[in-house]
Write an enzyme that holds these catalytic residues in place. Structure first.
Site, PDB file in Angstrom:
ATOM      1  N   CYS A 189      -2.410   8.442   7.044  1.00  0.00           N
ATOM      2  CA  CYS A 189      -2.885   7.339   7.943  1.00  0.00           C
ATOM      3  C   CYS A 189      -1.344   6.608   8.609  1.00  0.00           C
ATOM      4  O   CYS A 189      -1.617   5.393   8.062  1.00  0.00           O
ATOM      5  CB  CYS A 189      -3.777   6.564   7.721  1.00  0.00           C
ATOM      6  SG  CYS A 189      -5.147   7.498   7.095  1.00  0.00           S
TER       7      CYS A 189
ATOM      8  N   ALA B   6       0.889   5.448  11.040  1.00  0.00           N
ATOM      9  CA  ALA B   6       1.218   4.389  12.022  1.00  0.00           C
ATOM     10  C   ALA B   6       0.999   2.915  11.682  1.00  0.00           C
ATOM     11  O   ALA B   6       0.041   2.784  11.142  1.00  0.00           O
ATOM     12  CB  ALA B   6       0.505   4.769  13.520  1.00  0.00           C
TER      13      ALA B   6
ATOM     14  N   GLU C 231      -0.586  10.770  12.307  1.00  0.00           N
ATOM     15  CA  GLU C 231      -1.472   9.650  12.629  1.00  0.00           C
ATOM     16  C   GLU C 231      -2.391  10.283  13.692  1.00  0.00           C
ATOM     17  O   GLU C 231      -2.063  11.082  14.803  1.00  0.00           O
ATOM     18  CB  GLU C 231      -0.532   8.509  13.423  1.00  0.00           C
ATOM     19  CG  GLU C 231      -1.113   7.519  14.224  1.00  0.00           C
ATOM     20  CD  GLU C 231      -2.245   6.806  13.635  1.00  0.00           C
ATOM     21  OE1 GLU C 231      -3.355   6.710  14.018  1.00  0.00           O
ATOM     22  OE2 GLU C 231      -2.019   6.284  12.422  1.00  0.00           O
TER      23      GLU C 231
ATOM     24  N   CYS D  99      -6.257  -2.811   3.659  1.00  0.00           N
ATOM     25  CA  CYS D  99      -5.872  -4.150   4.060  1.00  0.00           C
ATOM     26  C   CYS D  99      -7.262  -4.955   4.011  1.00  0.00           C
ATOM     27  O   CYS D  99      -7.544  -5.752   4.794  1.00  0.00           O
ATOM     28  CB  CYS D  99      -5.034  -4.318   5.085  1.00  0.00           C
ATOM     29  SG  CYS D  99      -5.725  -3.817   6.824  1.00  0.00           S
TER      30      CYS D  99
END
Length: 471
Positions: free
Chosen positions: A104, A106, A128, A226
């Site tokens: 993943c 990008a 991506e 994140c």
């Protein structure tokens, strides 16, 4: 003051306790932590930015803000990245010669770091799924001077069909609920909900199931998000251990006391190994939110099948011969390349270069069985485009040539000239050079140009990268 959802606050008050949760909420309302990495691949690494505060446990990484029009950025000498987001690529401990997948990928922060660690040996597949975001991924990989990346635009299931048990290391920075981005991107608050977290968890498992298929036995999976939610962090790692037979590995190279560890008690499994995972909280003042873990796939690497290897080499040779440069094409390419000092990635160009639809390139991957059916954005190093018995060199080539000292360079003396060039204009220059040259500003190479007999520098800076206005 950000309007944090009540259910979000209640959740983390329960997990962290009211005092620590209050520190977290206060930190989310403070300014974001910005940082940048300096590119060790480039011949010149001097930058104008402050380097007084280094990001802990990372090489060539410093706190500070980068302007997208600065020559440091345009030349690929620095990469602006959230400091916490730098750690997944760091803990991957990639070695030259390995086969690495950034699933993943990008916009490219992790890919540039992974490709940099390969030092031109082995292969990086940077994938991506978004057709829009993959363009930024390509731009950043090219700017960084990575010559051995295969950039693809596919879903994980399509990739898994082509790359069974192929990669030594896979990095999955999974799509997530984005709690760690609240202060950086307040819009993330608007789509947050407890239900969205479970949607993300389900998507993460789907992606990881395909990643598992592509990882060699004994290979390493670097999983990161994140977000702060255990459902997307510790619970996913526990699922990989219990359902897929993975082993959580320690990360001894991370020593900073500002970086926390995982919480086994936040899962139903209560696996002690979850303490080996990493957590980055905004109140610890390293960067934005991040979770990271290293896991190892069970089993031993398969023995090399010599017959299969020889067969593959024979097939590759057939494919190479079909796309190899003719004598005349090799001469046209040499007329450009022979004028410059070549880095290692280009030393064997005459033997490695292929041509397809007039595009001359050195492929990162030549095995057609791996490429068949994929949406390929770029394969390796684009040298240029054959046009009317000449080679027009590529922007990627300019960035790679910036890895070694060059003499055939026009350094723009004035910032006004530099900004004009970024804008797509021609520039009057004081040089005795003619023809294709590398263009730099403050000695940082960032483009090709072509000097005419009237000492006009014709612009070869890509249209898609040009600035809309000069500041």
């Amino acid at each position: 003051m950000l309007n944090l959802p009540t259910s979000f606050k209640e959740k983390f008050e329960k997990l962290l306790g009211k005092d620590e949760a209050a520190k977290m909420f206060a930190a989310i309302n403070q300014n974001t932590k910005k940082a940048y990495r300096v590119n060790p691949l480039k011949a010149i690494q001097q930058v104008s930015y402050d380097q007084d505060e280094a990001v802990p446990d990372l090489d060539n990484a410093y706190y500070g803000e980068v302007n997208g029009q600065d020559p440091e950025w345009v030349s690929g000498t620095v990469y602006s990245q959230d400091p916490a987001a730098m750690f997944p690529a760091k803990i991957a401990k990639v070695k030259p010669g390995e086969k690495v997948l950034d699933l993943c990928a990008a916009p490219g922060g992790k890919s540039t770091a992974l490709g940099q660690a390969l030092k031109g040996e082995g292969v990086l597949v940077a994938n991506e799924i978004s057709g829009t975001r993959v363009k930024a991924l390509r731009e950043n990989i090219e700017r960084w001077g990575i010559s051995n990346a295969l950039i693809t635009n596919n879903d994980s299931e399509t990739l898994a069909k082509n790359f069974p048990d192929f990669f030594d290391k896979i990095v999955v920075d999974a799509p997530c609920s984005g709690e760690g981005m609240f202060r950086k991107n307040p819009d993330a608050i608007n789509y947050w909900s407890p239900e969205y977290i479970l949607t993300c968890q389900s998507r993460q498992k789907e992606i990881l199931q395909q990643a598992v298929k592509m990882l060699k036995p004994g290979g390493k999976l670097i999983y990161s998000t994140c977000t702060f939610s255990p459902e997307e962090d510790e619970e996913i790692v526990a699922w990989l251990v219990e359902q897929e037979g993975f082993k959580v590995l320690p990360i001894p190279e991370i020593t900073s006391t500002k970086i926390s560890h995982g919480h086994p008690e936040w899962t139903n499994s209560n696996l002690v190994e979850l303490k080996e995972t990493l957590r980055f909280w905004p109140q610890d003042n390293v960067g934005e939110g991040q979770f990271a873990a290293i896991l190892q796939k069970s089993g031993e690497p398969a023995m090399v099948n010599e017959k299969k290897v020889k067969k593959n080499m024979k097939n590759k040779k057939k494919q190479h011969n079909k796309l190899a440069l003719t004598v005349d094409e090799r001469k046209l390419v040499g007329e450009v390349l022979d004028q410059f000092d070549l880095p290692i990635a280009l030393k064997q160009w005459s033997k490695q270069a292929l041509v397809r639809q007039d595009h001359v390139f050195i492929p990162a991957l030549t095995d057609e069985s791996k490429l068949r059916g994929l949406k390929i954005v770029n394969n390796g190093l684009e040298l240029g485009l054959l046009k009317k018995k000449r080679l027009e060199p590529s922007h990627q080539l300019a960035e790679v040539l910036g890895q070694v000292s060059q003499t055939r360079v026009v350094d723009l003396a004035q910032r006004e000239d530099y900004l004009s060039y970024l804008h797509g204009e021609t520039v009057k220059v004081d040089t005795n050079l003619k023809g294709f040259v590398l263009v730099s500003y403050q000695d940082l190479i960032f483009s090709f140009g072509k000097v005419t007999g009237q000492k006009i520098l014709k612009n070869f800076y890509p249209k898609g990268l040009r600035i809309l206005k000069k500041n």
